[in-house]
Design an enzyme around this catalytic site. Structure first.
Site, PDB file in Angstrom:
ATOM      1  N   ASN A  36     -20.899 -26.024  32.556  1.00 42.14           N
ATOM      2  CA  ASN A  36     -20.726 -27.496  32.124  1.00 42.14           C
ATOM      3  C   ASN A  36     -21.594 -28.520  32.766  1.00 42.14           C
ATOM      4  O   ASN A  36     -22.370 -27.835  33.528  1.00 42.14           O
ATOM      5  CB  ASN A  36     -19.431 -27.819  32.349  1.00 42.14           C
ATOM      6  CG  ASN A  36     -18.630 -27.744  33.689  1.00 42.14           C
ATOM      7  OD1 ASN A  36     -19.523 -28.044  34.748  1.00 42.14           O
ATOM      8  ND2 ASN A  36     -17.720 -27.069  33.950  1.00 42.14           N
ATOM      9  N   VAL A  84     -17.250 -17.679  31.234  1.00 41.30           N
ATOM     10  CA  VAL A  84     -18.245 -17.322  31.611  1.00 41.30           C
ATOM     11  C   VAL A  84     -18.652 -17.950  33.148  1.00 41.30           C
ATOM     12  O   VAL A  84     -18.840 -17.439  34.378  1.00 41.30           O
ATOM     13  CB  VAL A  84     -19.614 -17.199  30.920  1.00 41.30           C
ATOM     14  CG1 VAL A  84     -20.760 -16.763  31.921  1.00 41.30           C
ATOM     15  CG2 VAL A  84     -19.488 -16.187  29.873  1.00 41.30           C
ATOM     16  N   ASP A  85     -18.609 -19.223  32.878  1.00 38.06           N
ATOM     17  CA  ASP A  85     -18.883 -20.006  34.321  1.00 38.06           C
ATOM     18  C   ASP A  85     -17.808 -19.894  35.241  1.00 38.06           C
ATOM     19  O   ASP A  85     -18.191 -19.678  36.648  1.00 38.06           O
ATOM     20  CB  ASP A  85     -18.654 -21.674  33.665  1.00 38.06           C
ATOM     21  CG  ASP A  85     -19.248 -22.681  34.751  1.00 38.06           C
ATOM     22  OD1 ASP A  85     -19.812 -22.199  35.770  1.00 38.06           O
ATOM     23  OD2 ASP A  85     -18.782 -23.833  34.451  1.00 38.06           O
ATOM     24  N   GLY A 113     -18.105 -19.953  23.445  1.00 39.12           N
ATOM     25  CA  GLY A 113     -16.533 -19.968  23.953  1.00 39.12           C
ATOM     26  C   GLY A 113     -15.923 -21.189  23.792  1.00 39.12           C
ATOM     27  O   GLY A 113     -15.670 -21.442  22.577  1.00 39.12           O
ATOM     28  N   VAL A 114     -15.495 -21.680  24.734  1.00 42.92           N
ATOM     29  CA  VAL A 114     -14.684 -23.132  24.445  1.00 42.92           C
ATOM     30  C   VAL A 114     -15.425 -23.988  23.990  1.00 42.92           C
ATOM     31  O   VAL A 114     -14.938 -25.125  23.366  1.00 42.92           O
ATOM     32  CB  VAL A 114     -14.316 -23.575  25.904  1.00 42.92           C
ATOM     33  CG1 VAL A 114     -13.205 -22.437  26.631  1.00 42.92           C
ATOM     34  CG2 VAL A 114     -15.410 -23.653  26.974  1.00 42.92           C
TER      35      VAL A 114
END
Length: 170
Positions: free
Chosen positions: A24, A33-34, A119-120
Site C-alpha cells: 500500500n 501479500v504485503d 487481491g483486496v
C-alpha cells in the site's frame, strides 16, 4: 530475453534476487501479500520502510529482504480497481516496469512477482495478468533479468498467468 516461470505457492519462500511486494502507499504493511512479506521478513523491514516515506501508485522502492530468502524486496503500489476508466491499466503496467527498472539498476537476474492489485485492490485477474506479462515482456527484454517468477495464490490464478503468457507469445 527473460524466461517466465509460474509458481503456485508462497512468495515469501522464493530464494531469488528480489521478490515484489504488492504494497500500500505507506509501505508499512497491510493485508495479503504485503502483510505476509512484512511478517516473514521480521520487524527490521517495517523499520526500514518507515525511512522510505511511502510510495506513489505505479512506482517502486527497494529494501533489504532481512529474514526472507530473497536478497531484496521491491515494493510497488498497484492501483485500486475502480471500473477501468481511471488509468488503472497504465498504473498497473507502470508497477511492473518500475520493478524491472529497479531490478536492472541492481543487476538482479531473478525476480518473483505476485499478481499486483488482484487481491483486496480487486483488479480483475484476467486483464491484470495480461497487462503484467505484456509489460514484463516489453521492459525485461533489454534488462539484466533472466528469470521472472509469477506467483499464483490458487490454481485459478495459475491459469490466468498461463493464458497471459500464451497470449503474448503469439
Amino acid at each position: 530475453m527473460a524466461t517466465f516461470h509460474i509458481v503456485e505457492g508462497d512468495i515469501c519462500t522464493m530464494a531469488v534476487d528480489a521478490i515484489v511486494n504488492a504494497a500500500n502507499n505507506s509501505l508499512l504493511g497491510g493485508g495479503g501479500v504485503d502483510g505476509a512479506i512484512h511478517r516473514a521478513a521480521g520487524p527490521e523491514l517495517l523499520a526500514y520502510c518507515r525511512q522510505l516515506q511511502g510510495c506513489e501508485t505505479g512506482d517502486a522502492k527497494l529494501s533489504p529482504a532481512f529474514l526472507l530468502p530473497a536478497k531484496a524486496v521491491i515494493h510497488t503500489v498497484g492501483p485500486v480497481w475502480r471500473g477501468g476508466a481511471h488509468g488503472e491499466a497504465a498504473l498497473l503496467a507502470s508497477c511492473y516496469r518500475r520493478c524491472i527498472e529497479v531490478a536492472d539498476a541492481e543487476g538482479f537476474r531473478s525476480i518473483a512477482f505476485p499478481a499486483i492489485s488482484c487481491g483486496v485492490y480487486a483488479y480483475p485477474n484476467g486483464p491484470a495478468t495480461e497487462i503484467a506479462v505484456a509489460a514484463l515482456r516489453r521492459w525485461a527484454a533489454n534488462s539484466s533479468v533472466e528469470d521472472i517468477y509469477l506467483l499464483a495464490f490458487s490454481t485459478e490464478m495459475r491459469g490466468h498467468w498461463a493464458a497471459a503468457i500464451a497470449a503474448t507469445e503469439a
